[in-house]
Scaffold this motif. Structure first.
Motif, PDB file in Angstrom:
ATOM      1  N   GLN A 343       0.858  -1.191   0.000  1.00 29.62           N
ATOM      2  CA  GLN A 343       0.000   0.000   0.000  1.00 29.62           C
ATOM      3  C   GLN A 343       0.885   1.229   0.000  1.00 29.62           C
ATOM      4  OE1 GLN A 343      -3.118   0.114   2.883  1.00 29.62           O
ATOM      5  NE2 GLN A 343      -3.493   2.261   2.659  1.00 29.62           N
ATOM      6  N   ASN A 345       0.476   5.323  -0.296  1.00 27.59           N
ATOM      7  CA  ASN A 345      -0.449   6.472  -0.348  1.00 27.59           C
ATOM      8  C   ASN A 345      -1.883   6.030  -0.638  1.00 27.59           C
ATOM      9  OD1 ASN A 345       1.632   8.178   0.266  1.00 27.59           O
ATOM     10  ND2 ASN A 345       2.026   8.765  -1.854  1.00 27.59           N
ATOM     11  N   GLN A 346      -2.368   4.990   0.105  1.00 28.10           N
ATOM     12  CA  GLN A 346      -3.736   4.461   0.014  1.00 28.10           C
ATOM     13  C   GLN A 346      -4.007   3.761  -1.307  1.00 28.10           C
ATOM     14  OE1 GLN A 346      -6.440   7.640   0.899  1.00 28.10           O
ATOM     15  NE2 GLN A 346      -5.815   7.808   3.034  1.00 28.10           N
TER      16      GLN A 346
END
Length: 356
Positions: A343, A345-346
């Motif tokens: 993951q 930054n989302q």
């Protein structure tokens, strides 16, 4: 030049890894034949200058890969290569500007577009071009934006034609054969046999045995009767050694440590099937620490745990301009390879870890 090609210009000392990674992504969209990448595209023994000129003649766009060291790379005498007329990167971009091709500066790892006074005369126009950024923390998103621009200039490779699905044949139930006498009457036959056996058992006389009395042993009376079927454990084993040994055995079985594979060393990371760097892991039982590298450049470090067959991060620190990052992997073959997700930054990507 039916569809045109995409010419990738890069300096090996600066953006070799990122350029190769971008090439792999673009080949998936436009096809390998529409990407010019000098290391793999040129055949041995060809004139480099003539081959570059021919490739530019067949191209519609040139991607100028610019990293933090693009202007700083020097030769053995200390002269910056970008200022030398025979520098191949300078020749590629200058020739593309001369031919009025679309030239897109691609800024990698936080690099900035060079100022006009830092460039030779034949490259000054490059400082006026609108640039596209590529960052490690949002790589897939940035490459997608660049691909949208390139799709307006270069034709995408055709989608594969799906194979026709066969027409299913209608199901025809098989014709059943007539059952035999035994198949039709086996329950009655078995019932008769069981009833006969019960009748025979009722006719056999049962031999009776006299009831025996339990005799409690004493000092004057030796044990000659029956043994007590429910003895007092305090009389049979007054020291309690049997109970202690039983508890001690259960403790040993329950305290056996869980299996922890050897996952220390260098692990290559592939996200969505494309290699994007590697982890250097130092293992200490279930705990571990690691460093994260992108093409031999350390960009992050952190720590984590191995728990319930899952290798996951508990802390991760990335360098400036690289954003947040975490991962979780699971191994189904005793730690030989790992599968999971990363993951950044989302943005979640399917990923694998392998030693090779």
């Amino acid at each position: 030049m039916a569809n045109g090609k995409i010419f990738i210009s890069y300096r090996r000392e600066d953006t070799s890894g990122e350029s190769g990674r971008l090439k792999d992504k673009l080949e998936q969209v436009f096809g390998q034949e529409n990407i010019f990448y000098d290391v793999e595209t040129l055949e041995a023994g060809l004139n480099f200058d003539q081959s570059i000129a021919k490739a530019l003649n067949d191209s519609k766009v040139l991607l100028a890969m610019i990293g933090p060291h693009w202007l700083k790379v020097s030769d053995s005498t200390g002269t910056k290569r970008i200022q030398k007329p025979d520098d191949w990167v300078r020749k590629e971009i200058a020739e593309a500007l001369k031919r009025e091709l679309r030239v897109i500066p691609v800024l990698v790892n936080g690099a900035e577009i060079p100022d006009s006074d830092e460039l030779p005369d034949d490259l000054k126009e490059l400082s006026l071009k609108h640039a596209q950024e590529l960052t490690s923390s949002r790589w897939n998103y940035d490459v997608g934006k660049l691909t949208e621009v390139l799709e307006k200039l270069v034709t995408k490779k055709p989608e594969p034609t799906p194979e026709p699905r066969p027409i299913p044949r209608p199901f025809v139930p098989p014709i059943s054969k007539p059952k035999s006498w035994w198949a039709r009457n086996y329950l009655w036959a078995l019932g008769g046999i069981v009833g006969f056996l019960i009748l025979v058992g009722m006719c056999v006389p049962v031999e009776e045995y006299p009831e025996q009395e339990y005799i409690q042993p004493t000092e004057d009376l030796p044990v000659t009767g029956l043994i007590d079927p429910n003895p007092d454990i305090r009389q049979v084993d007054p020291k309690g050694s049997q109970i202690y040994k039983s508890l001690e055995l259960k403790k040993e079985n329950n305290s056996a440590p869980a299996y922890v594979p050897n996952y220390a060393g260098k692990w290559w990371l592939r996200e969505d099937g494309i290699r994007s760097g590697y982890f250097d892991i130092v293992q200490s039982g279930n705990e571990f620490s690691f460093k994260y590298y992108l093409f031999n450049v350390e960009v992050g470090r952190g720590s984590g745990r191995f728990e319930e067959n899952i290798l996951y991060t508990t802390y991760f620190e990335m360098d400036e301009n690289t954003g947040n990052f975490s991962f979780a992997f699971q191994s189904l073959n005793g730690g030989q390879t790992w599968e999971g997700q990363t993951q950044a930054n989302q943005q979640i990507s399917n990923a694998t870890l392998s030693r090779n």
